[in-house]
Every structure is written in structure tokens, then in C-alpha cells.
Design an enzyme around this catalytic site. Structure first.
Site, PDB file in Angstrom:
ATOM      1  N   SER A 212       0.832  -1.186   0.000  1.00 10.61           N
ATOM      2  CA  SER A 212       0.000   0.000   0.000  1.00 10.61           C
ATOM      3  C   SER A 212       0.883   1.259   0.000  1.00 10.61           C
ATOM      4  O   SER A 212       1.773   1.387  -0.838  1.00 10.61           O
ATOM      5  CB  SER A 212      -0.945  -0.076   1.210  1.00 10.61           C
ATOM      6  OG  SER A 212      -1.980   0.855   1.121  1.00 10.61           O
ATOM      7  N   ASP A 235       0.380  -3.016  -4.463  1.00 11.19           N
ATOM      8  CA  ASP A 235      -0.975  -2.457  -4.484  1.00 11.19           C
ATOM      9  C   ASP A 235      -1.151  -1.081  -3.846  1.00 11.19           C
ATOM     10  O   ASP A 235      -2.246  -0.780  -3.349  1.00 11.19           O
ATOM     11  CB  ASP A 235      -1.958  -3.460  -3.838  1.00 11.19           C
ATOM     12  CG  ASP A 235      -3.349  -3.370  -4.481  1.00 11.19           C
ATOM     13  OD1 ASP A 235      -3.420  -3.115  -5.697  1.00 11.19           O
ATOM     14  OD2 ASP A 235      -4.347  -3.530  -3.769  1.00 11.19           O
ATOM     15  N   HIS A 298      -7.004  -5.471  -1.970  1.00 11.63           N
ATOM     16  CA  HIS A 298      -5.906  -4.745  -1.313  1.00 11.63           C
ATOM     17  C   HIS A 298      -5.417  -5.471  -0.051  1.00 11.63           C
ATOM     18  O   HIS A 298      -4.213  -5.570   0.187  1.00 11.63           O
ATOM     19  CB  HIS A 298      -6.402  -3.331  -0.957  1.00 11.63           C
ATOM     20  CG  HIS A 298      -5.311  -2.395  -0.561  1.00 11.63           C
ATOM     21  ND1 HIS A 298      -4.291  -2.041  -1.434  1.00 11.63           N
ATOM     22  CD2 HIS A 298      -5.059  -1.735   0.607  1.00 11.63           C
ATOM     23  CE1 HIS A 298      -3.468  -1.201  -0.814  1.00 11.63           C
ATOM     24  NE2 HIS A 298      -3.917  -1.000   0.417  1.00 11.63           N
TER      25      HIS A 298
END
Ligand SMILES: *[C@@H]1O[C@H](CO)[C@@H](O)[C@H](O)[C@H]1NC(C)=O
Ligand SMILES: *[C@@H]1O[C@H](CO)[C@@H](O)[C@H](O)[C@H]1NC(C)=O
Ligand SMILES: *[C@@H]1O[C@H](CO)[C@@H](O)[C@H](O)[C@H]1NC(C)=O
Ligand SMILES: *[C@@H]1O[C@H](CO)[C@@H](O)[C@H](O)[C@H]1NC(C)=O
Ligand SMILES: *[C@@H]1O[C@H](CO)[C@@H](O)[C@H](O)[C@H]1NC(C)=O
Length: 373
Positions: A212, A235, A298
Site C-alpha cells: 500500500s 498495491d 488490497h
């Protein structure tokens, strides 16, 4: 501080600690050939006032995972997280319908290429312990970092606890706060390299990966510091100068891999397409790939996705809790990351030939899609 006073403890397993009446549950080792030793360390940078709190120098917490030949390994149980962090993370996840007491129940049991790891915005490094262990089991020293005032809670050995949430997700178009936080994270990463004595020789180059926001931090760290040879963004939306300035220099080329989720790729996220165009336009990016795992989300990539299976509670989860981790079993995600990330890093570091998985040619991974590169 050098990785000094704390003696490295060799660990065979990650285990669940008995909490109240609940029995310990062993966590599996990584899929690689090595067992892992684990050390939690505090690092203080006396030359840098904390950008979020000028009253003290910047200090960060890290977890270091070293590969150990199984024959040299003796196992020991250590907590998955320290107690305050476990309690805080419990409260946060309880809001999504996760059972309390999960974190408190987990315990864990040569010269390797160095891989730094940075976690998601406002989340703890401990949420990726198992991912770090997985990569380490393939022969990397993995150091995962917390970034105080950004990470939701950081616990220091002297008992100090620093809460996060100081970084604002872009609202009304302003990315100033996240861009600042990425620069801070990149400096934290360079500082770790400094402390480990990583110089500018080719043999000493490091790699970095992150989930992330930590993936965006990996890209920023590469842009700012040529000692990083390669990076992986798992991601995470990209921000800041990496969108407009490409990685690598003539003398120090760099490589990058994007690992997206279903519906999140350089075809759907403008920050990824802009980043890809910058990679594509650079003569000094010598390798780049974009992959996705079919049906992943995610939250497929953080430890929660594998811990719920090991604890056997996936089916009991609320719909909201299930949405966070998605339908791909954690074990599968770890098999994929345990193969693709080490293969990419080893190839970029010129330690081995290009693995066929990186060319999208491995029949064992029909669920991994090569999107670009
Ligand atoms: C800054 O750090 C000091 C400790 O050095 C702490 O007492 C204070 O609460 C912190 N301030 C903020 C705004 O976090
Ligand atoms: C950070 O996480 C905490 C706990 O989930 C939450 O209360 C807080 O609002 C978050 N802060 C930001 C800026 O997202
Ligand atoms: C965004 O703009 C709206 C309307 O101007 C304002 O009410 C809101 O506080 C702003 N949000 C932030 C985080 O600045
Ligand atoms: C990148 O360049 C575009 C114009 O090409 C500009 O609009 C944008 O603000 C720049 N972004 C950053 C993060 O510098
Ligand atoms: C990548 O670069 C090539 C050569 O400059 C160009 O033809 C192609 O359109 C670029 N692709 C992307 C996705 O930017």
C-alpha cells in the site's frame, strides 16, 4: 545503533501464545529453505529532528528477519506484537468484526541481500511479519520499519508509545501531507542503510518492498537513494516525484515491480499509469514488470489474510471482515509472493537468471497475470 546488544534468536516457528484458555497455534515457516531469526530494534538518528515532532531526534522501530540454515536453528517463542500494539490493533480490527485477542495470542519463533519493508499508511509493521518471514526464508535479510507519527502505534523498548494518524489522505486534491510522509519514509529507509553500513558499491546494493503506502514509499526511496537496486509496490497508490521523474541513473540503473489487485492496475489507477509511463520512458530502468493475482483485493497481501486461516476463523468472520481480506486464501498469496518477489530481487541484483515466472511462463501460477513488462 548497530544490530548489537540484542542477541539474535533463532526461531523455527511462529506460534500462537496461550492467551487465557486458548491453546497456541503454530504459524508455518516461510516456503523457502531457510529458517528465520528475529530481532526487534530501535534506531535513533541524532542528526535528524523528527519531522513530525521537532522536540526529539527521529527514532524508528524495526523488525529484522535473518535467514538461518535449519541445522543452526533452535526455536524460541516470542510475541507476534508487543502488548500495547496488540491491544490497539485489536480495538481497530474489532470495529470491522474481528475477534479480540488475536494479536496477543501470536508468538514467533553469512551475508544475505538486504530487503527493507515499509507497511501501509497508519498501519503497523507487525501486520506484515509473516510476509517478511516468507521473503527472508528465501535468503534475504528483511528489515521491516515502522514510521512514527504515521504508523498508527509504535512501541519503543523503553515503554514510550507514539501514536500515528498525522498523515492526511489527500482531500480536496492536496497531496502535500502524503508527499511529505513519503519523503520521511524514504529518509527512514536511507537511514537504515546508513546504519547497516551499506555503501555505494555494487555488491552492497539493497532492495525495498512495501504494501500500500509502503509500496509508494519504496518507489520514493529508490528515486532518492541509488543504493536501492530494485523495488516492489504491492498495491499502493503512487504520489509525488516518482510520478514525473524516472528511477535509475546511467551508472546505477534500477528495476521496479508493481503487484496490483483485481481492479487495481496501471490500466485503472492514473497514478500507476503515470508511474509506468515514467518507468517506460527511462533509459535507466533496466527491468520492470506488473503482475496481479486474480480475485485479489488490497487486503489480500497483509498477514491478516493468512492468520485467519491458520487460526481457523475465516468462516466465522463477518461479511465486512471478509471483504477486507478477499477470497484468495492467504497461503496462496504467500506462495505467489514467496516466488515472485525473491525471483525479481535476485534477478535485479544479478544473483541469478530471470526466473520463468517473471516472464509469465509458469504453469503453476495460472492465477498470476502478467499485465505489463
Ligand atoms: C513530541 O514529543 C514529546 C516527547 O519528546 C511528547 O511529550 C509530545 O507529546 C510530542 N508532541 C506531539 C505533538 O506529539
Ligand atoms: C489512523 O488509524 C486510527 C486507528 O484506526 C484511526 O483512529 C485514525 O483515524 C487514523 N488516522 C488517519 C489520519 O487515517
Ligand atoms: C475540503 O473542502 C470542504 C469544502 O470546502 C471543506 O468543508 C473540508 O473541510 C475540506 N476538507 C479538508 C480535509 O480540508
Ligand atoms: C507531474 O507533472 C504534471 C504535469 O505534467 C503536474 O500536473 C503534476 O503536478 C506533477 N506531479 C508531481 C507530483 O510533481
Ligand atoms: C513505452 O515506450 C515505448 C517506446 O518509447 C512506446 O512506444 C510505448 O507506447 C510506451 N508504453 C507505455 C505504456 O507508456
Amino acid at each position: 545503533m548497530r544490530p548489537g546488544p540484542t542477541k539474535l534468536t533463532a526461531l523455527h516457528h511462529l506460534l500462537l501464545q496461550p492467551a487465557l484458555s486458548q491453546p497456541p497455534i503454530p504459524l508455518p515457516q516461510g516456503t523457502g529453505r531457510y529458517s528465520i531469526s528475529l530481532t526487534n530494534q530501535e534506531w535513533t538518528d541524532p542528526t535528524r529532528p523528527d519531522p513530525f515532532n521537532q522536540s526529539h531526534p527521529r527514532r524508528i522501530m524495526t523488525s529484522r528477519f535473518d535467514p538461518v540454515p535449519p541445522s543452526q536453528c533452535h526455536s524460541k517463542q516470542v510475541p507476534y506484537m508487543p502488548p500495547t500494539t496488540a491491544a490497539v490493533e485489536d480495538e481497530i480490527l474489532a470495529a470491522y468484526g474481528y475477534p479480540k485477542g488475536l494479536w496477543a495470542r501470536f508468538v514467533q519463533e553469512e551475508k544475505w541481500p538486504l530487503a527493507l519493508f515499509s507497511p501501509g499508511l497508519n498501519t503497523t509493521r507487525f501486520f506484515s511479519n509473516h510476509l517478511a518471514q516468507e521473503i527472508a526464508s528465501h535468503g534475504f535479510t528483511v528489515i521491516s520499519m515502522d514510521h512514527p507519527y504515521d504508523t498508527d502505534v509504535v512501541e519503543f523498548p523503553n515503554g514510550d508509545v507514539v501514536f500515528g494518524g498525522r498523515v492526511e489522505w489527500p482531500a480536496n486534491g492536496s497531496t502535500a501531507s502524503v508527499e511529505h510522509a513519503l519523503e520521511v519514509r524514504a529518509k527512514d529507509a536511507s537511514f537504515v542503510l546508513d546504519r547497516l553500513g551499506i555503501g555505494r558499491s555494487e555488491e552492497q546494493r539493497a532492495v525495498m518492498f512495501g504494501h500500500s503506502f509502503g509500496g509508494a514509499a519504496a518507489a520514493t526511496a529508490l528515486l532518492n537513494d541509488g543504493r536501492f537496486r530494485a523495488g516492489i509496490n504491492i498495491d499502493g497508490t503512487m504520489f509525488g516525484p516518482v510520478l514525473n521523474y524516472s528511477l535509475g541513473t546511467l551508472s546505477r540503473p534500477q528495476a521496479f515491480m508493481l503487484f496490483g489487485s483485481d481492479g487495481h492496475s496501471s490500466f485503472t489507477d492514473p497514478s500507476w499509469s503515470q508511474f509506468w509511463a515514467a518507468l517506460n520512458g527511462s533509459a535507466n530502468v533496466d527491468y520492470k514488470k506488473e503482475f496481479s493475482i486474480t480475485k485479489s483485493v488490497h487486503g489480500s497481501y497483509w498477514d491478516l489474510n493468512i492468520l485467519v486461516d491458520i487460526a481457523g476463523i475465516r468462516e466465522e468472520l463477518s461479511e465486512m471482515a471478509k471483504l477486507i481480506i478477499g477470497p484468495v486464501p492467504g497461503k496462496r498469496v504467500w506462495e505467489v509472493m514467496g516466488r515472485y518477489a525473491p525471483a525479481f530481487f535476485r534477478f535485479a541484483l544479478r544473483l541469478e537468471e530471470e526466473d520463468r515466472v517473471l516472464r509469465g511462463e509458469d504453469g503453476d501460477f495460472p492465477d498470476v497475470v502478467l499485465l505489463r513488462g
